[in-house]
Scaffold this motif. Sequence first.
Motif, PDB file in Angstrom:
ATOM      1  N   ASP A  23       0.856  -1.180   0.000  1.00  0.00           N
ATOM      2  CA  ASP A  23       0.000   0.000   0.000  1.00  0.00           C
ATOM      3  C   ASP A  23       0.891   1.227   0.000  1.00  0.00           C
ATOM      4  O   ASP A  23       1.946   1.229   0.629  1.00  0.00           O
ATOM      5  CB  ASP A  23      -0.906   0.021   1.232  1.00  0.00           C
ATOM      6  CG  ASP A  23      -1.879   1.180   1.210  1.00  0.00           C
ATOM      7  OD1 ASP A  23      -1.527   2.239   1.757  1.00  0.00           O
ATOM      8  OD2 ASP A  23      -2.973   1.039   0.652  1.00  0.00           O
ATOM      9  N   LEU A  35     -11.238  -0.433   2.127  1.00  0.00           N
ATOM     10  CA  LEU A  35     -10.292  -1.359   2.723  1.00  0.00           C
ATOM     11  C   LEU A  35     -10.673  -1.837   4.121  1.00  0.00           C
ATOM     12  O   LEU A  35     -10.720  -3.042   4.397  1.00  0.00           O
ATOM     13  CB  LEU A  35      -8.894  -0.726   2.745  1.00  0.00           C
ATOM     14  CG  LEU A  35      -7.776  -1.593   3.324  1.00  0.00           C
ATOM     15  CD1 LEU A  35      -7.655  -2.912   2.579  1.00  0.00           C
ATOM     16  CD2 LEU A  35      -6.450  -0.835   3.258  1.00  0.00           C
ATOM     17  N   THR A  80      -4.767  -5.472   3.501  1.00  0.00           N
ATOM     18  CA  THR A  80      -4.889  -5.895   2.102  1.00  0.00           C
ATOM     19  C   THR A  80      -4.506  -7.363   1.951  1.00  0.00           C
ATOM     20  O   THR A  80      -5.208  -8.145   1.286  1.00  0.00           O
ATOM     21  CB  THR A  80      -3.997  -5.010   1.217  1.00  0.00           C
ATOM     22  OG1 THR A  80      -4.407  -3.643   1.330  1.00  0.00           O
ATOM     23  CG2 THR A  80      -4.069  -5.440  -0.248  1.00  0.00           C
ATOM     24  N   ASP A  94      -6.145  -7.317  -7.013  1.00  0.00           N
ATOM     25  CA  ASP A  94      -6.748  -6.138  -6.399  1.00  0.00           C
ATOM     26  C   ASP A  94      -7.847  -6.579  -5.443  1.00  0.00           C
ATOM     27  O   ASP A  94      -8.854  -7.157  -5.867  1.00  0.00           O
ATOM     28  CB  ASP A  94      -7.322  -5.231  -7.493  1.00  0.00           C
ATOM     29  CG  ASP A  94      -7.708  -3.851  -6.992  1.00  0.00           C
ATOM     30  OD1 ASP A  94      -8.095  -3.738  -5.816  1.00  0.00           O
ATOM     31  OD2 ASP A  94      -7.616  -2.888  -7.776  1.00  0.00           O
ATOM     32  N   THR A  95      -7.662  -6.316  -4.147  1.00  0.00           N
ATOM     33  CA  THR A  95      -8.650  -6.767  -3.166  1.00  0.00           C
ATOM     34  C   THR A  95      -9.953  -5.980  -3.230  1.00  0.00           C
ATOM     35  O   THR A  95     -10.982  -6.440  -2.734  1.00  0.00           O
ATOM     36  CB  THR A  95      -8.077  -6.707  -1.739  1.00  0.00           C
ATOM     37  OG1 THR A  95      -7.593  -5.384  -1.465  1.00  0.00           O
ATOM     38  CG2 THR A  95      -6.945  -7.696  -1.569  1.00  0.00           C
ATOM     39  N   LYS A  96      -9.933  -4.796  -3.819  1.00  0.00           N
ATOM     40  CA  LYS A  96     -11.195  -4.066  -3.999  1.00  0.00           C
ATOM     41  C   LYS A  96     -12.041  -4.777  -5.059  1.00  0.00           C
ATOM     42  O   LYS A  96     -13.258  -4.932  -4.898  1.00  0.00           O
ATOM     43  CB  LYS A  96     -10.939  -2.612  -4.396  1.00  0.00           C
ATOM     44  CG  LYS A  96     -12.224  -1.761  -4.392  1.00  0.00           C
ATOM     45  CD  LYS A  96     -11.912  -0.298  -4.569  1.00  0.00           C
ATOM     46  CE  LYS A  96     -13.193   0.559  -4.595  1.00  0.00           C
ATOM     47  NZ  LYS A  96     -13.868   0.607  -3.294  1.00  0.00           N
ATOM     48  N   HIS A 109      -4.896  -2.820  -3.009  1.00  0.00           N
ATOM     49  CA  HIS A 109      -6.315  -2.504  -2.845  1.00  0.00           C
ATOM     50  C   HIS A 109      -6.613  -1.237  -3.633  1.00  0.00           C
ATOM     51  O   HIS A 109      -6.012  -0.190  -3.389  1.00  0.00           O
ATOM     52  CB  HIS A 109      -6.675  -2.294  -1.370  1.00  0.00           C
ATOM     53  CG  HIS A 109      -8.136  -2.066  -1.152  1.00  0.00           C
ATOM     54  ND1 HIS A 109      -9.041  -3.098  -1.006  1.00  0.00           N
ATOM     55  CD2 HIS A 109      -8.863  -0.919  -1.083  1.00  0.00           C
ATOM     56  CE1 HIS A 109     -10.253  -2.602  -0.852  1.00  0.00           C
ATOM     57  NE2 HIS A 109     -10.176  -1.273  -0.894  1.00  0.00           N
TER      58      HIS A 109
END
Length: 456
Positions: free
Chosen positions: A32, A188, A391, A172-174, A134
């Motif tokens: 990040d 997040l 993340t 990408d965790t989003k 993220h």
Amino acid sequence: RVPVVDVQSDNLAELWPSMVLALRSATFVAVDTVSRGGGGGGGAGRGRSRGATDGSENTYLCQIYNLTLLCTEDYVVEPQSVQFLVQHGFDFNKQYSQGIPYHKGNDKGNESQSLSVRTLFLELIRAKKPLILHNGLIDLVFLYQCFYAHLPENLGTFTADLSEMFPAGIYDTKYASEFETRFVASYLEYAYKKCKRENCKLRDSSGQHLIVEFCNYPANMARYIDYRYCSLEEESHSAGEGNKVPVCEKFSAYGWCPKGVKCPQSHNIDLIIDEDDKLWEKRKKRKHKWKHRKNMKVPANAFQQESSGEKMEQAQNGEEGPPRKQSCYEPGAATELAEIAPNGEGKPLEEISMDMETETEAAGAAGKEKETHGPPSQGGTHRAGFDAFMTGYIMAYVWMLKQGKKPDAAAGPWLPDCHNKLYLSGKSVPLQIVKSLFSKSSKAHSEKIKLAWDSA
């Protein structure tokens, strides 16, 4: 408690071997970045699978580093951004006295052997590990521009470069939170706490669940380790319920509120998740009731009315896209990304980078869509290192759900459904990190990647 190792100019050499080892032995690396004008900060969370003692468990040993950086070039800082950062605990004195220096763009001379952030970024590339972010497009622009080379002229070339820099894939965790776990919100801290809650339910029911462990650091390192508390629920949660403070709808939907610390409504993530879960249960009951009426062959006009409501709910909340909250607007900083087409067309990459930095700094978002940095009394203050940990936790949880009890990393990409897909705000499809037949790698990247392998 989550130990975050603070890396700065006076201990970079001491911590260098452990950081390089962490990169080389990791299962994946979560990163990040928090941009502060021309300064900067970054954090890398490292997850390494230890091999669980029980087949129903997934155990990770995590090492989290927070790098305090200082750009050596002239830059402009907006007063509003500085005020926001000070209110949330950022120490400018520390940044200017102990920040690790870096410069943007291409290398200046032979820097490949120096102990610098640029060399550390090369170590990340050499490690060939899955890279987890993220809402990661702006993070990738920042990383590339500040620690790698000048930005390419267009997005297609940029994605071609990234696909070669990170052959194990970018995740990408989003995107995963919206399109895989289908959370109603995907900023997040919401996604992290939602995953943690669900993981605790799995643990309590003796199901397959995620286990996170941390290193035991020696006493002589205590002076630069920041312990972050990550209890399942915030201490203010029960107090918030007792006082019946209404939830801020804007913060609830996007983790962002234009009023910031002056907002009279609650930014408590636990309270927000509680309300979302209650609403979701109501929708499930309504859906079950509708199906029951359908099976009982209710009169045609009543069935038609119910069916219309069901279709509307599907359109809003879930059949073809992720469930969404409908009452709020997107932050202005996020709308720039909506102009980017998934195939890489649209604004030049440099213009996107400059516009996003200007708008998000003005909004107090510090270089990307401001999701997680609520006031201390309403969700805590997070640094890049801790955000990287959150993340990584989200992605480890999603990977566990997808793999089940039959993990087979050799069969293909690490997590195929999220492989090389970056979330784009306002788009129903992600940005694909691929090298297309119509895009070539940039000259700067071709030279730099060759240097990376030659000096490995």
